[in-house]
Design a protein around this motif. Structure first.
Motif, mmCIF file in Angstrom:
data_model
loop_
_atom_site.group_PDB
_atom_site.id
_atom_site.type_symbol
_atom_site.label_atom_id
_atom_site.label_comp_id
_atom_site.label_asym_id
_atom_site.label_seq_id
_atom_site.Cartn_x
_atom_site.Cartn_y
_atom_site.Cartn_z
ATOM 1 N N GLU A 166 1.683 15.443 -3.518
ATOM 2 C CA GLU A 166 0.576 16.355 -3.797
ATOM 3 C C GLU A 166 -0.573 16.007 -2.855
ATOM 4 O O GLU A 166 -0.771 14.839 -2.525
ATOM 5 N N PRO A 167 -1.349 17.028 -2.423
ATOM 6 C CA PRO A 167 -2.487 16.749 -1.550
ATOM 7 C C PRO A 167 -3.437 15.740 -2.188
ATOM 8 O O PRO A 167 -3.678 15.811 -3.395
ATOM 9 N N THR A 219 0.839 -1.201 0.000
ATOM 10 C CA THR A 219 0.000 0.000 0.000
ATOM 11 C C THR A 219 0.876 1.254 0.000
ATOM 12 O O THR A 219 2.067 1.192 0.276
ATOM 13 N N THR A 220 0.232 2.387 -0.286
ATOM 14 C CA THR A 220 0.968 3.649 -0.382
ATOM 15 C C THR A 220 1.241 4.233 0.999
ATOM 16 O O THR A 220 0.402 4.156 1.886
ATOM 17 N N ILE A 221 2.416 4.834 1.165
ATOM 18 C CA ILE A 221 2.685 5.604 2.380
ATOM 19 C C ILE A 221 2.426 7.078 2.058
ATOM 20 O O ILE A 221 3.077 7.659 1.198
ATOM 21 N N TYR A 222 1.450 7.640 2.729
ATOM 22 C CA TYR A 222 1.166 9.060 2.549
ATOM 23 C C TYR A 222 2.008 9.864 3.541
ATOM 24 O O TYR A 222 2.654 9.288 4.416
ATOM 25 N N ILE A 223 1.999 11.161 3.386
ATOM 26 C CA ILE A 223 2.621 12.013 4.396
ATOM 27 C C ILE A 223 1.613 13.071 4.816
ATOM 28 O O ILE A 223 0.582 13.255 4.148
ATOM 29 N N VAL A 274 -3.158 15.595 4.167
ATOM 30 C CA VAL A 274 -2.542 14.330 3.763
ATOM 31 C C VAL A 274 -2.142 14.430 2.286
ATOM 32 O O VAL A 274 -2.940 14.870 1.460
ATOM 33 N N CYS A 275 -0.905 14.066 1.987
ATOM 34 C CA CYS A 275 -0.415 14.172 0.605
ATOM 35 C C CYS A 275 0.038 12.804 0.105
ATOM 36 O O CYS A 275 0.536 11.987 0.881
ATOM 37 N N GLU A 276 -0.119 12.581 -1.207
ATOM 38 C CA GLU A 276 0.285 11.289 -1.765
ATOM 39 C C GLU A 276 1.530 11.440 -2.634
ATOM 40 O O GLU A 276 1.748 12.495 -3.231
#
Ligand SMILES: Nc1nc2c(ncn2[C@@H]2O[C@H](COP(=O)(O)OP(=O)(O)OP(=O)(O)O)[C@@H](O)[C@H]2O)c(=O)[nH]1
Ligand SMILES: [Mg+2]
Length: 673
Positions: free
Chosen positions: A634-635, A422-426, A558-560
């Motif tokens: 990016e958000p 899965t993706t890690i967002y920040i 939250v940004c991806e």
């Protein structure tokens, strides 16, 4: 004897390991050339590297050219192992960037060159594989100048490209076109040379130009380009001469204060930790006690052809140190060397997955094994979710996942599978937020006052901590120096920000400590009782409460992760590929032409890049090539995704105080006291 710590960097498969092998052979270190394809090279020494024919870990070898001892670090080119490259960047005096004469400049080549330039690491370019069918020279030079840097100087000419006879001849003093080109490029950075050049081009003598070429290469202003073949050895002598002449020797005073940096950690045959160290200044000897109070039990220094057992290691050298207990990558030996301000030169991992042991009884052993892998690669960032009994790791990609799986099986006898990646967002703060918790207030049981402000900072800047309180108000009785207090507070800050309001890592922000107070017999307030005397634990436990409150007031977004994709396709498939890219959420730039192919550049959510890879062969009759590189964050649109917390949430004050306030104080590795 001079020393040069040299990195060899490139896109995957460009020929770094083969070139390393060829250099060792040409320097007389080995009598027979090993091959990547047979799994017999010096630097791809891990079983997995030999099986897969790719480099996974950086490796150091050593040889001598003329009066220079070269410590060469062969790095992996696969983007999944970029962390290995990152760790060695700080210890390099120079680099050779390898470009394939067939594939030309590739996505990773650009990422690496940008970083080498940002860090001002002097770099030579070696265009490899001139023996292979499809090898080109002019087109590759054009690609380098357009896509890497215009400040290049081809050092000779290649002939019989694409055949085993392919060879390289260096230009010399007699070649007036070369001299003119040198003068042209070098004059850009040297006013005196420019004036002389404008005055009378012929008045500048070749030796002067050659000297200036070395000066400017050593300052990373220009980049000499060599051609050759690691496979046949063509051009390798010229490259070696260039390495000795044009790259700067390491500097540093062996009699100065000891200062070094750990860039790799390995385990020896009996499980002991081995730290790979580059010394910048001073000398460390066996039986010296280092900062962590561990005694150096043995030292090996890279010298000529291998790591040789020595009594000491000095400034400029690279070596292995034994006996340093829990030493970690990035640790400093002695006083902190002046490294680049930015610790992280490349993007963090953007994927994560849960690791599941086939047999439940192995869960404990799995945690131990993963912690051991994290010693060598801290970025896998092992997280344990106690509620769900799950262990997860961060990843750069699927190949790294396979390598972790194979390593767990081969080295630890553990059979594991993975949940879906899965993706890690920040999270980034939206505005600024302030919070303060005051000593003696009823709201918390800690013997300290902390005031913090958090505010947004530039994308990619990470977390910066600043202390903005009167020096008399810093708790010297605990931390001895202001720097140590800053270091400790900065650690608590970074640790707290690992899980933000939505559970993701909070970054690209500045945190300022603007209020500080404590009890101490010699401090501003007299202690009420011995039990209320302030300790380091008070600062450590109170920081999360204050910081999360400030963060809640700042709010976060939250940004991806986004990737920049470059798709090379036949012109008649542009329409179909454009449509598919847009469907995946890509923002497409205008297609351009490169030779007979069309090139589409687009920004795409990282999670979608894999889908594009899967669809491309079908859309282009198998002709499409896609290259990806990290393109920032990016958000996210729509509802922000959340992640389960693994740390106790300080926003839930009651639980936090219940759990944390009473926990023993020695659970964290901490500096400063
Ligand atoms: N024809 C030809 N093949 C080469 C040359 N250099 C390397 N190769 C081949 O290219 C492949 C990759 O070579 P490596 O040396 O493993 O490349 P690398 O850059 O170290 O790859 P990673 O470490 O995995 O990024 C192997 O099959 C080599 O035999 C060359 O000069 N000519
Ligand atoms: Mg390699």
């Amino acid at each position: 004897m001079r020393t040069l710590n040299l990195g060899i960097l490139a896109h995957v498969d460009a020929g770094k390991t083969t070139l390393t092998e060829r250099l060792l052979y040409a320097a007389g270190v080995i009598d027979e050339i090993g091959s990547v394809d047979d799994g017999s090279t010096q630097t791809d020494s891990l079983a997995l590297e030999r099986q897969r024919g790719i480099t996974i870990k950086s490796a150091v070898v050593s040889f001598v050219i003329d009066d220079v001892t070269v410590n060469l670090i062969d790095t992996p080119g696969h983007p999944d192992f970029i962390a290995e490259v990152e760790r060695v960047l700080n210890v390099l005096d120079g680099a050779v960037l390898v470009v394939s004469a067939v594939e030309g400049v590739q996505a990773q080549t650009r990422v690496l060159m940008r970083t080498l330039q940002r860090l001002r690491i002097p770099t030579l370019i070696f265009v490899n594989k001139i023996d292979r069918g499809g090898a080109q020279d002019e087109a590759v030079l054009q690609g380098i100048s357009e896509r890497l840097t215009p400040a290049i100087i081809p050092m000779g000419s290649a002939r019989d490209l694409g055949t085993r006879r392919g060879d390289f001849t260096s230009y010399g003093a007699a070649n007036s076109a070369f001299a003119a080109h040198l003068a042209d490029v070098l004059a850009e950075h040297d006013e005196a040379l420019l004036a002389a050049y404008v005055d009378d081009q012929r008045s500048i003598r070749y030796p002067q130009l050659r000297g200036e070429l070395a000066v400017q290469t050593k300052q990373a202003l220009v980049h000499p380009v060599f051609f050759g073949s690691a496979m046949t050895g063509a051009g390798v002598e010229s490259l070696m001469a260039g390495i000795a002449e044009l790259l700067p020797a390491a500097e540093g005073d062996a009699d100065g204060p000891a200062s070094g940096s750990v860039f790799k950690v390995d385990r020896g045959p009996s499980g002991e930790r081995i730290a790979y160290v580059r010394m910048f200044s001073g000398t460390v000897s066996t039986r010296d006690r280092l900062d962590n109070n561990r005694k150096v039990t043995a030292i090996r220094v890279f010298n000529r052809d291998s790591a040789v057992e020595c009594r000491s290691i000095s400034a400029r050298q690279i070596g292995q140190l034994w006996g340093l207990g829990d030493i970690q990558i990035g640790d400093v030996i002695g006083t902190s060397p002046k490294l680049s301000d930015q610790r992280h030169h490349f993007a963090r991992p953007t994927l994560e997955t849960v690791v599941v042991p086939r047999h439940t009884v192995d869960r404990g052993a799995l945690r131990v094994a993963l912690d051991q892998l994290a010693e060598q690669d801290p970025l896998i960032n092992v997280r344990q979710d106690d509620t769900r009994q799950e262990i997860s790791v961060s990843l750069y990609g699927e190949v790294q996942k396979e390598v972790i799986q194979a390593t767990l099986a081969n080295d630890f006898g553990l059979d594991v599978s993975f949940h879906e990646t899965t993706t890690i967002y920040i999270e980034r703060p939206i505005g600024s937020g302030d919070a303060v918790e005051v000593l003696q207030a009823e709201t918390h049981p800690f013997s300290a006052t902390i005031g913090l402000r958090i505010e947004p900072a530039a994308p990619g800047s990470g977390v910066q901590f600043r202390l903005d309180v009167d020096p008399r108000l810093t708790p010297m009785h605990i931390y001895k120096t202001r720097d140590r207090f800053v270091e400790a507070m900065s650690q608590h800050t970074c640790r707290t920000l690992q899980e933000g309001l939505f559970g993701w890592h909070v970054t690209d922000c500045a945190v300022t400590m603007n209020e500080c107070g404590y009890y101490a017999s010699d401090g501003p307030t007299k202690p009420v009782s011995a039990t209320r005397r302030t300790t380091a634990a008070d600062f450590r436990k109170l920081t999360p409460l204050v910081l999360m409150l400030a963060l809640e007031r700042a709010r976060t977004q939250v940004c991806e992760p986004i990737v920049r994709v470059e798709i090379e396709i036949p012109a008649d498939t542009v329409g179909a590929v454009l449509a598919a890219t847009s469907r995946l959420g890509g923002v497409v730039e205008t297609p351009s032409l490169r030779r007979s192919l069309s090139v589409i550049e687009a920004l795409l959510p990282a999670a979608r890049a894999q889908d594009l890879r899967r669809q491309l062969p079908g859309l282009t009759g198998g002709e499409g090539v896609v290259e990806t590189s990290f393109g920032g964050y990016e958000p996210v649109r729509g509802a922000p995704p959340t992640r389960r917390r693994t740390m106790t949430n300080p926003l839930n004050r009651d639980t936090y105080l219940e759990r944390v306030a009473r926990r023993p104080t020695n659970e964290l590795r901490e500096t400063g006291h």
